[in-house]
Design a protein around this motif. Sequence first.
Motif, PDB file in Angstrom:
ATOM      1  N   UNK A 150      -0.620  -3.351   4.194  1.00 26.70           N
ATOM      2  CA  UNK A 150      -0.553  -1.895   4.002  1.00 26.70           C
ATOM      3  C   UNK A 150       0.553  -1.121   3.208  1.00 26.70           C
ATOM      4  N   UNK A 151       0.084  -0.066   2.766  1.00 23.72           N
ATOM      5  CA  UNK A 151       1.361   0.716   2.036  1.00 23.72           C
ATOM      6  C   UNK A 151       2.386   1.181   3.263  1.00 23.72           C
ATOM      7  N   UNK A 152       3.757   0.971   2.748  1.00 22.22           N
ATOM      8  CA  UNK A 152       4.576   1.348   3.668  1.00 22.22           C
ATOM      9  C   UNK A 152       5.628   1.985   2.891  1.00 22.22           C
ATOM     10  N   UNK A 153       6.211   3.252   3.501  1.00 27.30           N
ATOM     11  CA  UNK A 153       7.160   3.971   3.064  1.00 27.30           C
ATOM     12  C   UNK A 153       8.449   4.038   4.234  1.00 27.30           C
ATOM     13  N   UNK A 154       9.660   3.685   3.416  1.00 25.71           N
ATOM     14  CA  UNK A 154      10.825   3.783   4.205  1.00 25.71           C
ATOM     15  C   UNK A 154      11.317   5.399   4.328  1.00 25.71           C
ATOM     16  N   UNK A 155      11.319   5.994   5.640  1.00 27.87           N
ATOM     17  CA  UNK A 155      11.638   7.338   5.485  1.00 27.87           C
ATOM     18  C   UNK A 155      12.950   7.689   5.028  1.00 27.87           C
ATOM     19  N   UNK A 156      14.057   6.715   5.300  1.00 30.73           N
ATOM     20  CA  UNK A 156      15.478   7.141   4.776  1.00 30.73           C
ATOM     21  C   UNK A 156      15.352   7.168   3.230  1.00 30.73           C
ATOM     22  N   UNK A 157      14.555   6.371   2.570  1.00 29.36           N
ATOM     23  CA  UNK A 157      14.268   6.424   1.056  1.00 29.36           C
ATOM     24  C   UNK A 157      13.777   7.633   0.581  1.00 29.36           C
ATOM     25  N   UNK A 158      12.717   7.869   1.335  1.00 32.49           N
ATOM     26  CA  UNK A 158      12.092   9.276   0.866  1.00 32.49           C
ATOM     27  C   UNK A 158      12.868  10.407   1.125  1.00 32.49           C
ATOM     28  N   UNK A 159      13.592  10.625   2.121  1.00 35.87           N
ATOM     29  CA  UNK A 159      14.654  11.750   2.464  1.00 35.87           C
ATOM     30  C   UNK A 159      15.557  11.758   1.223  1.00 35.87           C
ATOM     31  N   UNK A 194       0.747   2.902   6.020  1.00 34.66           N
ATOM     32  CA  UNK A 194      -0.716   3.735   5.735  1.00 34.66           C
ATOM     33  C   UNK A 194      -1.730   2.929   4.981  1.00 34.66           C
ATOM     34  N   UNK A 195      -2.901   3.227   5.487  1.00 35.01           N
ATOM     35  CA  UNK A 195      -4.056   2.784   4.691  1.00 35.01           C
ATOM     36  C   UNK A 195      -4.415   3.097   3.345  1.00 35.01           C
ATOM     37  N   UNK A 196      -3.874   4.427   2.989  1.00 32.77           N
ATOM     38  CA  UNK A 196      -3.809   4.945   1.528  1.00 32.77           C
ATOM     39  C   UNK A 196      -2.377   5.248   1.041  1.00 32.77           C
ATOM     40  N   UNK A 197      -2.458   5.192  -0.293  1.00 31.18           N
ATOM     41  CA  UNK A 197      -1.023   5.997  -0.547  1.00 31.18           C
ATOM     42  C   UNK A 197      -0.601   7.182  -0.009  1.00 31.18           C
ATOM     43  N   UNK A 198       0.666   7.334   0.106  1.00 29.57           N
ATOM     44  CA  UNK A 198       1.276   8.691   0.772  1.00 29.57           C
ATOM     45  C   UNK A 198       0.515   9.829   0.017  1.00 29.57           C
ATOM     46  N   UNK A 199       0.692   9.972  -1.196  1.00 33.25           N
ATOM     47  CA  UNK A 199       0.118  11.145  -1.709  1.00 33.25           C
ATOM     48  C   UNK A 199      -1.357  11.333  -1.552  1.00 33.25           C
TER      49      UNK A 199
END
Length: 282
Positions: A161-170, A87-92
């Motif tokens: 880029x901001x990056x978020x691991x979906x397994x971790x978020x879940x 993401x170009x911006x933070x997830x929130x």
Amino acid sequence: MSVVIGEISYTNIRPFFFYLDRPMLKEHNCQFVPQVPAQLNNEMAKGRVDIGGISSFAYAEHALEYTLLPNLSVTSYGAVNSIFLFSKVPINELNGKKVALTWSSASSVNLLKIILEHFYSMTISYTTMNPNVGSMLEDHDACLLIGDDAIVAKREYGSSLHHYDLGELWFNQTGLPMTFAVFAVRNETLRHHPSLVGLIYRSFLQSKLESESKNYQPMIAEIVKSHGGEKSFWDHYFQKLCNDFGPEEQKGLFYYYQLLYKMKYLTNPVEKLQIWDGAISK
């Protein structure tokens, strides 16, 4: 009549296939079809693939037509390290933004929708595209990549880029594991070829156990040559994945299905997970 085995063409499922006795299975009239998850999902739905690894979401769409094989899955308890939202911006700050989705997976796409819409209460505009970070982010604020595409993109864009691991978020939201791929067999195939299905199942299980007993090392050596990356990354990657499909993995998957039905991303609810109880004895 041959039995067609679907083989997801990503490294995360390789432990189940690395030590398969393919010549033996081919002597029993088995064929192998390596494709990305979305392609295998489609081929299995059309009856052109009989058994193998598929997206867990694909099972939910065909729960009355497929039976799950026990002890086999691609699951994470936390970070999966190969499914990322870039993401170009933070997830929130993604509310009202545009997100590009890879066409190659159904499970991860729907997991992202749960995360953004249910956990973060956002409204998002989605577009499905070919998995390429550069083109996906030309006109979008974020993009989802999975599998080897995500691993390569993390190497190239992880610092920019901001990056978020979906397994971790879940896991952070639910405390439950997330099962991304399951092993399933068409009920029609199970009825007509129960002994052969048993042979294939035991072959998957044996490959998994041998991979684990050798700490994935021969497989990792081959992956480093074919896919690049540091050996230390692949060591960590496979140690973090769970290859089992027991009660806790099933609990996490069932909750995923419940949320998808509640959010109307599943037409019909999954009332129960149909798991083959003849897997060992056949």
